[in-house]
Structure formats: C-alpha cells, structure tokens
Motif scaffolding. Sequence first.
Motif, PDB file in Angstrom:
ATOM      1  N   CYS A 231     -12.054  15.332   4.621  1.00  0.00           N
ATOM      2  CA  CYS A 231     -10.993  14.394   4.980  1.00  0.00           C
ATOM      3  C   CYS A 231     -11.223  13.127   4.157  1.00  0.00           C
ATOM      4  CB  CYS A 231     -11.035  14.093   6.473  1.00  0.00           C
ATOM      5  SG  CYS A 231      -9.721  12.981   6.972  1.00  0.00           S
ATOM      6  N   ALA A 232     -10.222  12.780   3.333  1.00  0.00           N
ATOM      7  CA  ALA A 232     -10.359  11.615   2.451  1.00  0.00           C
ATOM      8  C   ALA A 232      -9.579  10.439   3.021  1.00  0.00           C
ATOM      9  CB  ALA A 232      -9.846  11.965   1.062  1.00  0.00           C
ATOM     10  N   LEU A 233     -10.186   9.267   2.992  1.00  0.00           N
ATOM     11  CA  LEU A 233      -9.597   8.064   3.587  1.00  0.00           C
ATOM     12  C   LEU A 233      -9.560   6.956   2.547  1.00  0.00           C
ATOM     13  CD1 LEU A 233     -11.640   9.593   5.739  1.00  0.00           C
ATOM     14  CD2 LEU A 233     -11.021   7.704   7.199  1.00  0.00           C
ATOM     15  N   GLN A 234      -8.453   6.241   2.470  1.00  0.00           N
ATOM     16  CA  GLN A 234      -8.381   5.081   1.581  1.00  0.00           C
ATOM     17  C   GLN A 234      -8.689   3.817   2.361  1.00  0.00           C
ATOM     18  OE1 GLN A 234      -5.123   6.816  -1.571  1.00  0.00           O
ATOM     19  NE2 GLN A 234      -5.219   4.608  -1.302  1.00  0.00           N
ATOM     20  N   MET A 235      -9.487   2.962   1.734  1.00  0.00           N
ATOM     21  CA  MET A 235      -9.985   1.748   2.391  1.00  0.00           C
ATOM     22  C   MET A 235      -9.868   0.570   1.443  1.00  0.00           C
ATOM     23  SD  MET A 235     -11.338   2.899   5.319  1.00  0.00           S
ATOM     24  CE  MET A 235     -12.606   1.757   5.877  1.00  0.00           C
ATOM     25  N   ALA A 236      -9.917  -0.631   2.001  1.00  0.00           N
ATOM     26  CA  ALA A 236      -9.925  -1.831   1.160  1.00  0.00           C
ATOM     27  C   ALA A 236     -10.736  -2.924   1.837  1.00  0.00           C
ATOM     28  CB  ALA A 236      -8.494  -2.320   0.926  1.00  0.00           C
ATOM     29  N   LEU A 237     -11.323  -3.764   0.996  1.00  0.00           N
ATOM     30  CA  LEU A 237     -11.986  -4.981   1.471  1.00  0.00           C
ATOM     31  C   LEU A 237     -11.119  -6.146   1.022  1.00  0.00           C
ATOM     32  CD1 LEU A 237     -14.762  -5.826   2.798  1.00  0.00           C
ATOM     33  CD2 LEU A 237     -15.466  -6.451   0.487  1.00  0.00           C
ATOM     34  N   VAL A 238     -10.732  -7.011   1.958  1.00  0.00           N
ATOM     35  CA  VAL A 238      -9.827  -8.113   1.591  1.00  0.00           C
ATOM     36  C   VAL A 238     -10.453  -9.456   1.949  1.00  0.00           C
ATOM     37  CG1 VAL A 238      -7.801  -6.625   1.939  1.00  0.00           C
ATOM     38  CG2 VAL A 238      -8.515  -8.183   3.766  1.00  0.00           C
ATOM     39  N   ARG A 239      -9.987 -10.478   1.214  1.00  0.00           N
ATOM     40  CA  ARG A 239     -10.424 -11.835   1.504  1.00  0.00           C
ATOM     41  C   ARG A 239      -9.780 -12.271   2.823  1.00  0.00           C
ATOM     42  NH1 ARG A 239     -12.807 -14.969  -1.953  1.00  0.00           N
ATOM     43  NH2 ARG A 239     -11.993 -14.058  -3.859  1.00  0.00           N
TER      44      ARG A 239
ATOM     45  N   THR B 129      -0.001   4.492  -0.737  1.00  0.00           N
ATOM     46  CA  THR B 129      -0.775   4.537   0.511  1.00  0.00           C
ATOM     47  C   THR B 129      -1.464   3.200   0.744  1.00  0.00           C
ATOM     48  OG1 THR B 129      -1.125   6.912   0.320  1.00  0.00           O
ATOM     49  CG2 THR B 129      -2.718   5.703   1.654  1.00  0.00           C
ATOM     50  N   GLN B 130      -2.069   2.669  -0.320  1.00  0.00           N
ATOM     51  CA  GLN B 130      -2.770   1.389  -0.203  1.00  0.00           C
ATOM     52  C   GLN B 130      -1.800   0.277   0.205  1.00  0.00           C
ATOM     53  OE1 GLN B 130      -6.081   1.984  -1.106  1.00  0.00           O
ATOM     54  NE2 GLN B 130      -6.509   0.134   0.051  1.00  0.00           N
ATOM     55  N   ASP B 131      -0.618   0.270  -0.418  1.00  0.00           N
ATOM     56  CA  ASP B 131       0.390  -0.754  -0.093  1.00  0.00           C
ATOM     57  C   ASP B 131       0.797  -0.666   1.373  1.00  0.00           C
ATOM     58  OD1 ASP B 131       0.437  -1.797  -2.567  1.00  0.00           O
ATOM     59  OD2 ASP B 131       2.323  -0.861  -3.204  1.00  0.00           O
ATOM     60  N   THR B 132       1.026   0.569   1.839  1.00  0.00           N
ATOM     61  CA  THR B 132       1.428   0.764   3.242  1.00  0.00           C
ATOM     62  C   THR B 132       0.380   0.187   4.183  1.00  0.00           C
ATOM     63  OG1 THR B 132       2.623   2.769   2.643  1.00  0.00           O
ATOM     64  CG2 THR B 132       2.033   2.527   4.957  1.00  0.00           C
ATOM     65  N   LEU B 133      -0.882   0.484   3.901  1.00  0.00           N
ATOM     66  CA  LEU B 133      -1.960  -0.009   4.766  1.00  0.00           C
ATOM     67  C   LEU B 133      -2.077  -1.528   4.704  1.00  0.00           C
ATOM     68  CD1 LEU B 133      -4.728   2.671   4.091  1.00  0.00           C
ATOM     69  CD2 LEU B 133      -3.571   2.242   6.270  1.00  0.00           C
ATOM     70  N   LEU B 134      -1.983  -2.074   3.506  1.00  0.00           N
ATOM     71  CA  LEU B 134      -2.150  -3.529   3.360  1.00  0.00           C
ATOM     72  C   LEU B 134      -0.990  -4.286   4.002  1.00  0.00           C
ATOM     73  CD1 LEU B 134      -3.613  -3.614  -0.249  1.00  0.00           C
ATOM     74  CD2 LEU B 134      -4.807  -4.231   1.869  1.00  0.00           C
ATOM     75  N   ARG B 135       0.215  -3.749   3.855  1.00  0.00           N
ATOM     76  CA  ARG B 135       1.373  -4.391   4.509  1.00  0.00           C
ATOM     77  C   ARG B 135       1.205  -4.368   6.022  1.00  0.00           C
ATOM     78  NH1 ARG B 135       4.754  -2.089   0.754  1.00  0.00           N
ATOM     79  NH2 ARG B 135       5.120  -0.314   2.129  1.00  0.00           N
ATOM     80  N   ALA B 136       0.769  -3.198   6.525  1.00  0.00           N
ATOM     81  CA  ALA B 136       0.594  -3.065   7.980  1.00  0.00           C
ATOM     82  C   ALA B 136      -0.518  -3.990   8.479  1.00  0.00           C
ATOM     83  CB  ALA B 136       0.286  -1.611   8.331  1.00  0.00           C
TER      84      ALA B 136
ATOM     85  N   ASP C 242     -20.056 -11.596   5.969  1.00  0.00           N
ATOM     86  CA  ASP C 242     -19.623 -12.636   5.017  1.00  0.00           C
ATOM     87  C   ASP C 242     -18.159 -13.023   5.213  1.00  0.00           C
ATOM     88  OD1 ASP C 242     -18.129 -10.547   3.982  1.00  0.00           O
ATOM     89  OD2 ASP C 242     -19.101 -10.532   2.021  1.00  0.00           O
ATOM     90  N   GLY C 243     -17.525 -12.497   6.251  1.00  0.00           N
ATOM     91  CA  GLY C 243     -16.157 -12.883   6.576  1.00  0.00           C
ATOM     92  C   GLY C 243     -15.091 -11.970   5.995  1.00  0.00           C
ATOM     93  N   THR C 244     -15.449 -11.178   4.995  1.00  0.00           N
ATOM     94  CA  THR C 244     -14.448 -10.279   4.407  1.00  0.00           C
ATOM     95  C   THR C 244     -14.029  -9.226   5.437  1.00  0.00           C
ATOM     96  OG1 THR C 244     -16.221  -8.933   3.463  1.00  0.00           O
ATOM     97  CG2 THR C 244     -15.228 -10.603   2.024  1.00  0.00           C
ATOM     98  N   LEU C 245     -12.826  -8.710   5.257  1.00  0.00           N
ATOM     99  CA  LEU C 245     -12.272  -7.760   6.234  1.00  0.00           C
ATOM    100  C   LEU C 245     -12.191  -6.358   5.648  1.00  0.00           C
ATOM    101  CD1 LEU C 245      -9.265  -9.938   7.461  1.00  0.00           C
ATOM    102  CD2 LEU C 245     -11.369  -9.473   8.733  1.00  0.00           C
ATOM    103  N   ILE C 246     -12.720  -5.394   6.392  1.00  0.00           N
ATOM    104  CA  ILE C 246     -12.560  -3.987   6.005  1.00  0.00           C
ATOM    105  C   ILE C 246     -11.262  -3.501   6.639  1.00  0.00           C
ATOM    106  CG2 ILE C 246     -13.519  -1.654   6.119  1.00  0.00           C
ATOM    107  CD1 ILE C 246     -16.301  -2.869   6.390  1.00  0.00           C
ATOM    108  N   ILE C 247     -10.358  -3.014   5.788  1.00  0.00           N
ATOM    109  CA  ILE C 247      -9.036  -2.568   6.242  1.00  0.00           C
ATOM    110  C   ILE C 247      -8.891  -1.078   5.971  1.00  0.00           C
ATOM    111  CG2 ILE C 247      -6.535  -2.792   5.823  1.00  0.00           C
ATOM    112  CD1 ILE C 247      -7.426  -5.452   6.628  1.00  0.00           C
ATOM    113  N   GLY C 248      -8.394  -0.331   6.918  1.00  0.00           N
ATOM    114  CA  GLY C 248      -8.113   1.083   6.682  1.00  0.00           C
ATOM    115  C   GLY C 248      -7.192   1.587   7.764  1.00  0.00           C
ATOM    116  N   ASP C 249      -7.059   2.875   7.856  1.00  0.00           N
ATOM    117  CA  ASP C 249      -7.329   3.838   6.811  1.00  0.00           C
ATOM    118  C   ASP C 249      -6.259   4.922   6.868  1.00  0.00           C
ATOM    119  OD1 ASP C 249      -8.025   5.270   9.081  1.00  0.00           O
ATOM    120  OD2 ASP C 249     -10.172   5.144   8.737  1.00  0.00           O
ATOM    121  N   SER C 250      -6.184   5.700   5.822  1.00  0.00           N
ATOM    122  CA  SER C 250      -5.291   6.858   5.756  1.00  0.00           C
ATOM    123  C   SER C 250      -6.156   8.116   5.874  1.00  0.00           C
ATOM    124  CB  SER C 250      -4.570   6.854   4.410  1.00  0.00           C
ATOM    125  OG  SER C 250      -5.551   6.872   3.380  1.00  0.00           O
TER     126      SER C 250
END
Length: 392
Positions: free
Chosen positions: A225-233, A313-320, A290-298
């Motif tokens: 199972c593959a999941l897309q993730m992001a770290l955001v400021r 997919t990344q855009d959908t997650l970040l918008r949400a 350090d305050g950064t946010l882990i955002i996920g996932d698909s």
Amino acid sequence: MSESISPFHDTDVLIVGAGIIGLAHAAEAVARGLSVRIIDRDARAVGASIRNFGHCCVTAQSGELLELATVAREGWLRHSKLAGFSSLASGGLAVARNSQEVAVLEELCASRGADQVQLITAAAAHDQLGGLGDAAIMAGALLRDDIRVDPREAVAKLANWLARSPQVTFSWQTSYFGTDDDGAQRSTVRTSRGSFRASRVIVCVGHDLDYVHPELAESFAVNRCALQMALVRPPASLRITPAVLTGTSMLRYPAFAETAAAAELKQELAAKSPELLAIDANLMLTQRPDGTLIIGDSHHTESTVDPFLSEDTQDTLLRAAAQLLGTGDLQVLQRWQGVYASSPHQNFLIKDVQANVSAVSVTSGIGMTISFGLARKTFDQLENAPVLSKIS
Ligand SMILES: Cc1cc2nc3c(=O)[nH]c(=O)nc-3n(C[C@H](O)[C@H](O)[C@H](O)COP(=O)(O)OP(=O)(O)OC[C@H]3O[C@@H](n4cnc5c(N)ncnc54)[C@H](O)[C@@H]3O)c2cc1C
C-alpha cells in the motif's frame, strides 16, 4: 567472504529488519534476558517506520487491536524515557465538520465513556488547532489514549539505545537470504555478509515479506500500500499537540468505522468530498518537534508500487489540509512516498515459516500503534510453544 560460522556470532534471537516492528521485538527479547542480533539491508532504517505520522492511534482501535495498542502505548512511553526520544501523551483530536461526523463521535463517546472520548465544542477544537481551523468545524473529540512520537527521531534513537545494550548486536547493510535448519534447536541464517546462528529467527521486513517468504505473502494476499505524504511549513507560531484526524479517518479506524453513523458518513463524503475518497485519503496531520507539519495521506494498493508520485493527489491532499487548518496555500518542504504491507484478510501476521523461523508483519497500516504490543504477543506465543531455547 568466508562462510564459516563463529560461535561468537550465536545469539538466542536473530531479527531481520530494523524498522519499528524489528526494534520492538528486539526490545522485548532484551527485556526477557535474551541475546539478539538485528540485521538490516540498509545503513539505517528508512522504511515505513520513519515515513509515517508517528501517531499511536490507540483510542480508535477495537478488539484485539485495542489490547495490543494499549500495551504498545506503555512501551512507547517507557522506551521514550530509556532511549531519550520525545513522546507526547497528549491524545488525538478528531474534528467533525458535518452532522454525520458529529454522530460518529457521539456514538463512540457513548460506548467508550467521556473519559476516553471527550466531546468538545467547535471553539475548543479551534483552540486545539492553535486558534486556526476550518470555519466548518462543528465539534470535536479528544481521544485520550493516543500518543505521538517523531518517527524520524524515535526509530533512530531506539536503535541507538538497543545498540548500547551488551545483549544486542546490529549488522547493518546486511541482507537476509534465508535460513537453514541445522537441528540442535538452532538455525543458520544466510546473509550477504556470511552466516549467523540463532535459536529463533524473527523476520520483520514489513512490505517486503513477498521477497523473502512469497508463499506466506501470497496465502494472505499481502500487497504493498503506497501513501503520498508531505512536510509543510507551519503557519506562524502554530502549535498543535494532538494528532489531528478528520472524517476520512473515521471511515478507516475500526472504533469509528464500526459505529452505525459511519455508513451515513461514507455517503456524505462520497457526495461532498469525492476527490478524497477517489484517492482513498485519510486526511491527517501531526506536528514535528521543529514545528513542521506532516500532512497525509492517500492510499493505493498493488503488488509492485509505481515509483511516480501524482501531483494531482498531492494537490488534493494539500488543499484539503489547508482547508482543515483554515489557512491559505501551504509551503511544501518535503514530499515522499511511504509503503506498508496490506492484506484484506489480516491486520497482522505472526506465522511460523519454517523450523525456528517466524515472520511478523503488520498488514493494516498501524505498525506504530501496535508495535510493542505485537512484540509481546510474539514472544508469549514462542514461550508457550516451547520453541525458544536460550543459547547464551
Ligand atoms: C506514510 C505512512 C504513514 C503511516 N502512518 C502511521 C501512523 O501514524 N501510525 C501507525 O501506527 N502506523 C502508521 N503507518 C504504518 C507503519 O508505519 C508501519 O506499519 C510500520 O512502520 C511497519 O514497520 P516494519 O518494521 O514492519 O517495516 P519497515 O519500517 O518498512 O521496516 C522493515 C525493515 O526491513 C528491512 N529489510 C527488508 N528486507 C530485508 C532483507 N531481505 N534483509 C535485511 N533487511 C531487510 C528494511 O530495510 C527495513 O528497515 C504508516 C505507514 C506509512 C507508509
């Protein structure tokens, strides 16, 4: 390289894989007075265990998973002190942005009790989100027993702590090829760096189970199972202590998903947020020290994972996520793909694959949550089976 086996190399237990499942099993073995060798093909853990939210999602489990998660919770808090990594016993926050989500939280509160699942007002939910949050938030629930660690810190420090024990030896950059049963209650483990002997081998290779024990993986239809993730400021000075869960999380974790209200919630999300269901999202976030946010996932399941990340997919997650936080566009610092083992039949496997060899894999995406509980269960089973004899 010589294939000769030095008696010096004999350990009671040999663990393949230094992700959280391998490390939790090593910690359990050490606590039981056993000597352990841990081998991993990489120079440090870089698998699912450092790519996740670091969320021990205890409260939203049910049945045996809740029991394992409750044991694991204590394991995380204990090892956080022993190994010197941070842990936050600050619970989880589930936010409700429609009446169906409110109904799911109310049902869970009624069955678990307000001390475990505390309903809170929209204003209190906004406070938990550092004063931010979607204007659509109607209510929330504090999930008492959830805890958080920073996965990148916790897994590395747990390995370092184990490495300092005289009972433990690590062999990094060492690939497991298989085990030969050489009788006398011990087995010979073949690796890329020669052979080692142990009385019990525990294979904890996560989603790579099919590489080493394909017949076991096939018999439980284990896929990747593959999941897309992001770290955001983070938006300026934002502090969010709990792990934040949303409606899509309520469709996924059993204690939510087993409520009567969850079926209506699924219909509501299918009508109002089809883009999230299309990527099988579990919209969540956690904040790192350090305050950064882990955002996920698909979620996308297949036997061999496509290496190409989808920008849609990344855009959908970040918008949400931006909508959930009630902020403008989020600035992405890192993107990555995580992979975990997934089976439609089992939440986890503890299976004997040959004499003296067990394979352990979490096949439901909650390895952080149940890790130390699962390790205790494995060793309880081995001790009851009397297959675990001490060498040293
Ligand atoms: C993006 C993402 C988010 C998640 N979020 C959460 C969460 O918040 N909470 C939660 O409870 N769970 C979460 N999970 C699930 C959790 O991360 C996994 O269940 C757990 O990390 C699995 O641990 P593991 O040790 O089995 O696997 P891994 O961490 O992948 O470790 C397996 C190890 O085995 C080694 N290995 C493999 N093959 C060999 C070989 N032949 N020889 C030697 N070494 C080998 C690898 O190098 C690796 O280090 C998430 C997973 C992902 C991907």
